[in-house]
Write a protein that holds these residues in place. Structure first.
Motif, mmCIF file in Angstrom:
data_model
loop_
_atom_site.group_PDB
_atom_site.id
_atom_site.type_symbol
_atom_site.label_atom_id
_atom_site.label_comp_id
_atom_site.label_asym_id
_atom_site.label_seq_id
_atom_site.Cartn_x
_atom_site.Cartn_y
_atom_site.Cartn_z
ATOM 1 N N ALA A 147 -4.378 1.457 -7.934
ATOM 2 C CA ALA A 147 -5.010 2.032 -6.751
ATOM 3 C C ALA A 147 -6.451 1.567 -6.613
ATOM 4 O O ALA A 147 -6.955 1.337 -5.513
ATOM 5 N N SER A 158 1.453 4.007 -3.310
ATOM 6 C CA SER A 158 0.846 5.314 -3.040
ATOM 7 C C SER A 158 1.400 6.377 -3.983
ATOM 8 O O SER A 158 2.468 6.219 -4.585
ATOM 9 N N ARG A 205 0.833 -1.207 0.000
ATOM 10 C CA ARG A 205 0.000 0.000 0.000
ATOM 11 C C ARG A 205 0.865 1.253 0.000
ATOM 12 O O ARG A 205 0.535 2.244 -0.658
#
Length: 950
Positions: free
Chosen positions: A628, A523, A519
């Protein structure tokens, strides 16, 4: 029933902590007794190094202190011999303390401890004077084994907070000290900074303190042991009571227990190693084909038609057809085995056949790996391990090139005679595929988990294209980005060795970060940092540019897991197929920016590497955007990583750690010695040559570095200029033709301008120290860019300039006129004697020749009567020339070697005369080896013999 053993009276008993204290006391005594005796008896001698002595250097290094001088060497060896006994007992007690059922790690750590003890004896009793190679082998083996010993001890530490705290402090200090240690060693060895070796020595002694101190902490753990010697009748069958059960209970449920505890199987780590090797083979094929393609336009001087073979990578597009996709997933073993024909391509002598075989293998391996990823999309842990194998396989290929001076030993341009490992590589590859793709070992299904949002398959494919191109263009060799930021001497930034190991470390760290923290890696913050790294690499040089390169390498490897995970959620034809298609577009873009003079539409993107980098990062950004959405819902639903999955990860981390240690070892073994000696030092002779090396690819499409090395060494060249030498691009394999030759023959090397300056490259190899060098791009308004290196060399105490220059092509006369004027002014402005080693594209005594040889430049032709030249010329000023020769190249390139001899320290005569060879002193003659038929196709030609002047 008779008792199992009989108790006897205790003769001696002592607490186990005294084993640790005895080891510590005698180990410190060994080093510090040698230091005290050495300073007292031989102070000025042991602070002296190859560059400086007292007072510039005033504190001795460890090696100088414990080395060859009597009696300090004897003090050290006596005490270190006494230390060996407690050391073996310490390793044994640590094993007894940490051993627990179904755990292999304590056995591994104990084995490493014994190995370190034996190698310590090796470098102690075999000094560098006795046998330099074996001393280095023992020393580096000891240092490399320190990492698994330290990490293993930390992982196995009992729940003793005080001991764990001190271990962490000592380990941090030890590994933290390595950074300034390496920095000051480079300052001393490369930059020759006065006093740097003294600072290095302080950090070297600190390593001793921390290394011994780390093991001294075992005294806190051994307090619970009592060693007893009993006098009993008959043979004792007693066993020491261990703390295994209590330690096991304390470790239950902890991450370290899950990762390194029960269930550690050699079979599974072998599976991981095989998976990684399969990844290595993939990258070998991906990087090997462009080198073969490059051969054909190189010889055709333009587009040849063979370039279409690059399109083999788009084979995953056919997996959009359900029946083909199903067949590929069901037959992964067969596909991977079929791709191994690339490792047999070296058997084909005809270049075209070698190209076709490798293109087929590339198409097969791209389809096979795409099907492999897609087959595991419903099994997150297995998909993760496949991605790790793919990424660590890339790092393995970089380490292999690092070990082989930037040539991959399994490429189709390699064979046994030029350093190839084709046969053994193929054998290991077959075993690896058979083991990794056993029946029922892959998912093999066509199951897609229901639910969850998916991002755009188009953007996912675009992201994969950017990822592939970033990797292949910049991360398939540890020296590529270093060559981007290199600007010449004095050294103001990284060098290929040892800093290539730092690049490899950044790649490995990035991959692990991407797996453990997907994650964060996925980003927009991470993407922004990666873009900053790309910008620093593109626009800055020296250390600033290299820091950007490390950030870029870290981010790209961290991005791989989440981008590939996003791609497998869609049809492979629309993600991987499109991605490989766009990768081909970026590859051509990458070629067009430098080959603009030879390709249609080339001027539109001439010298726009910045555009290419921006496009690459935008492509990756598209992948981040798609991932994402695709990975977010999956991440929310994803269960915590199970202990079994953590254990699976650990096997790949072990393989990666081994590769990182290997990279460090290679960096140590390849570290430049910087102690090179000219061939005829006693005669103050300089033998200088120029050679257009055709990118180190010979006429039969084989890597030519070893053949080049042989002829250059036999010609006794002290200074050599290479032209057409920049291979730091995808189509040339991202390699450096100078590294192997410079290291094997002992040269300082300067290459430039770098690949981001869009030339075909020039390089300077010199046995004399390069005091300063400047890279030039000469005026080229129409045609290809003309590179030049202007260097100042310290030749026998005198500063002499050398210029290596490649003029523009014949089709652009205005470019060549402007370049001749620029270079003439450059040479004329130098106040020092100067040698020009060049490729001028002009006839003797005509046209631009009269600008190079003029009152402005003050340069003279080494032999104006040589009427047969067109390209290569040697010019000089302010020196006494004594000889000139032309040597045939055999099949290494399409251009001969021209060589000149000069004498330093004697004035340039006003009136010279040709003399026969028998009047020339032996030390000033050219080697007789090349007379007549010569050797291996190399001989004196045109004049059939060298020319000499008095």
């Amino acid at each position: 029933m008779a008792p199992r053993f009989k108790d006897g009276d205790a003769v001696v008993s002592f607490n186990g902590k005294w084993v640790a204290w005895t080891h510590t006391i005698f180990a410190y005594a060994a080093f510090f007794s040698a230091l005290i005796v050495g300073v007292a008896l031989h102070y000025h001698k042991i602070v002296q190094n190859e560059h400086y002595g007292y007072p510039d250097e005033w504190f001795p290094s460890v090696s100088a202190t414990i080395g060859d001088r009597y009696p300090e060497r004897s003090f050290f060896q006596v005490f270190i011999a006494i230390t060996s006994g407690p050391r073996f007992v310490l390793v044994f007690l640590w094993y007894v303390l940490t051993a627990r059922p179904n755990s292999t790690l304590p056995k591994i750590v104990a084995g490493v401890g014994i190995f370190r003890t034996l190698t310590c004896g090796g470098w102690t009793y075999v000094t560098s004077t006795d046998d330099h190679d074996w001393h280095d082998i023992f020393m580096i083996s000891y240092l490399v084994a320190t990492l698994p010993w330290t990490l293993g001890c930390l992982a196995l530490s009992p729940n003793n907070r005080r001991a764990v705290k001190y271990r962490k402090i000592m380990a941090s200090l030890f590994f933290g000290t390595l950074v300034p240690l390496i920095y000051y060693f480079i300052q001393h060895k490369v930059h020759k900074v006065a006093g740097a070796y003294t600072r290095y020595a302080f950090f070297e002694w600190s390593l001793i303190l921390f290394d011994v101190g780390f093991d001294a902490i075992t005294a806190l753990d051994f307090e619970g042991f009592e060693l007893v010697v009993r006098d009993v009748k008959g043979m004792s069958r007693g066993q020491l009571k261990t703390t295994a059960d209590s330690v096991l209970e304390k470790e239950k449920g902890k991450p370290v227990g899950n990762t390194f505890g029960e269930g550690f199987f050699w079979a599974e780590i072998l599976d991981a190693a095989c998976d990684v090797y399969n990844g290595f083979v993939f990258w070998t094929i991906v990087t090997g084909l462009p080198v073969l393609v490059w051969y054909f336009p190189l010889w055709h001087m333009g587009i040849s038609g063979y370039e279409v073979a690059i399109a083999a990578v788009i084979s995953p597009v056919f997996l959009a057809i359900p029946s083909l996709r199903y067949a590929a997933i069901k037959n992964l073993r067969g596909l991977h085995l079929l791709s191994l024909v690339s490792l047999l391509a070296y058997k084909f002598q005809d270049p075209a056949n070698r190209l076709f075989v490798t293109a087929f293998a590339l198409a097969t391996t791209c389809a096979a790996w795409t099907a492999t990823f897609f087959a595991e999309r419903g099994n997150t842990p297995r998909l993760e391990t496949r991605i790790m194998a793919w990424g660590i396989g890339l790092i393995m290929s970089v380490v292999a090139k690092f070990a082989c001076s930037t040539n991959n030993p399994l490429w189709p341009i390699m064979h046994t005679e030029n350093g190839g490992w084709n046969k053994i590589g193929l054998a290991i590859a077959i075993v690896s595929v058979l083991r990794s793709y056993r029946p029922n070992f892959t998912s093999g299904g066509d199951y897609m988990p229901a639910g969850g949002k998916k991002g755009s398959s188009l953007l996912a494919g675009v992201g994969f294209a950017g990822l592939m191109f970033a990797i292949v263009s910049l991360l398939t060799d540890s020296s590529t980005m270093i060559s981007w930021v290199w600007e010449g001497y004095p050294v103001r930034g990284p060098i290929a060795v040892p800093h290539g190991a730092v690049t490899i470390f950044a790649m490995g760290a990035g991959l692990i970060f991407g797996v453990f923290y997907p994650r964060v890696a996925g980003s927009w913050t991470a993407y922004g940092l990666g873009s900053v790294g790309a910008a620093l690499l593109t626009y800055y040089h020296h250390w600033t540019g290299y820091y950007g390169a490390l950030i870029f390498a870290f981010y790209i490897m961290a991005a791989a897991p989440f981008i590939i995970t996003s791609c497998v959620r869609h049809s492979p034809g629309s993600t991987f197929g499109l991605g490989f298609f766009l990768y081909v577009f970026l590859l051509l873009f990458h070629v067009w920016v430098v080959a603009y003079a030879f390709v249609p539409g080339g001027p539109l993107v001439r010298e726009r590497t910045d555009w290419l980098m921006i496009t690459t990062m935008l492509f990756i950004g598209a992948g981040v955007f798609s991932a994402a959405t695709t990975n977010s819902s999956r991440t929310r639903k994803h269960k915590p990583v199970s202990p079994n999955s953590k254990r699976q990860r650990s096997y790949y981390i072990y393989v990666l750690a081994a590769l990182q240690l290997l990279a460090v070892s290679i960096a140590y073994l390849r570290f430049p010695t910087n102690d090179y000696t000219p061939h005829h030092k006693e005669d103050k002779v300089v033998t200088a040559g120029i050679w257009t090396v055709h990118f180190g690819l010979d006429n039969n499409m084989w890597a030519a570095e070893r053949r080049m090395r042989d002829v250059l060494g036999e010609l006794e060249l002290d200074v050599i200029g290479f032209l057409e030498s920049d291979n730091q691009r995808i189509i040339m394999g991202n390699k450096d033709v100078t590294q192997y030759i410079a290291e094997d023959l002992g040269y300082y090397a300067d290459f430039g301008p770098g690949p981001n300056k869009h030339t075909w490259g020039s390089a300077l190899l010199s046995k004399f120290p390069i005091v300063n060098s400047t890279h030039h791009l000469l005026p080229s308004p129409v045609g290809e860019l003309a590179p030049a290196i202007h260097a100042t060399l310290d030749m026998y105490g005198e500063m002499i300039d050398v210029v290596v220059f490649h003029s523009g092509q014949e089709e652009d006369p205005e470019d060549r006129r402007l370049q001749s004027e620029y270079l003439s002014n450059l040479m004329g402005s130098s106040p020092r004697p100067l040698i020009l080693l060049s490729y001028l594209v002009t006839k003797p005594l005509e046209g631009n020749y009269n600008t190079y040889v003029s009152e402005v430049s003050h340069m003279k032709d080494i032999d104006p009567t040589d009427w047969d030249r067109w390209c290569e010329y040697i010019l000089f000023k302010g020196l006494k020339r004594t000889g000139y020769a032309r040597v045939s190249r055999d099949t290494i390139t399409d251009t001969e070697i021209q060589v000149g001899k000069f004498v330093i320290g004697e004035p340039e005569p006003e009136n010279e005369m040709r003399i026969p060879e028998e009047m020339v002193p032996t030390g000033r003659r050219f080697p007789a080896l090349f007379r007549g038929d010569g050797v291996r196709g190399h001989r004196y030609h045109v004049f059939d013999e060298p020319r000499y002047w008095q």
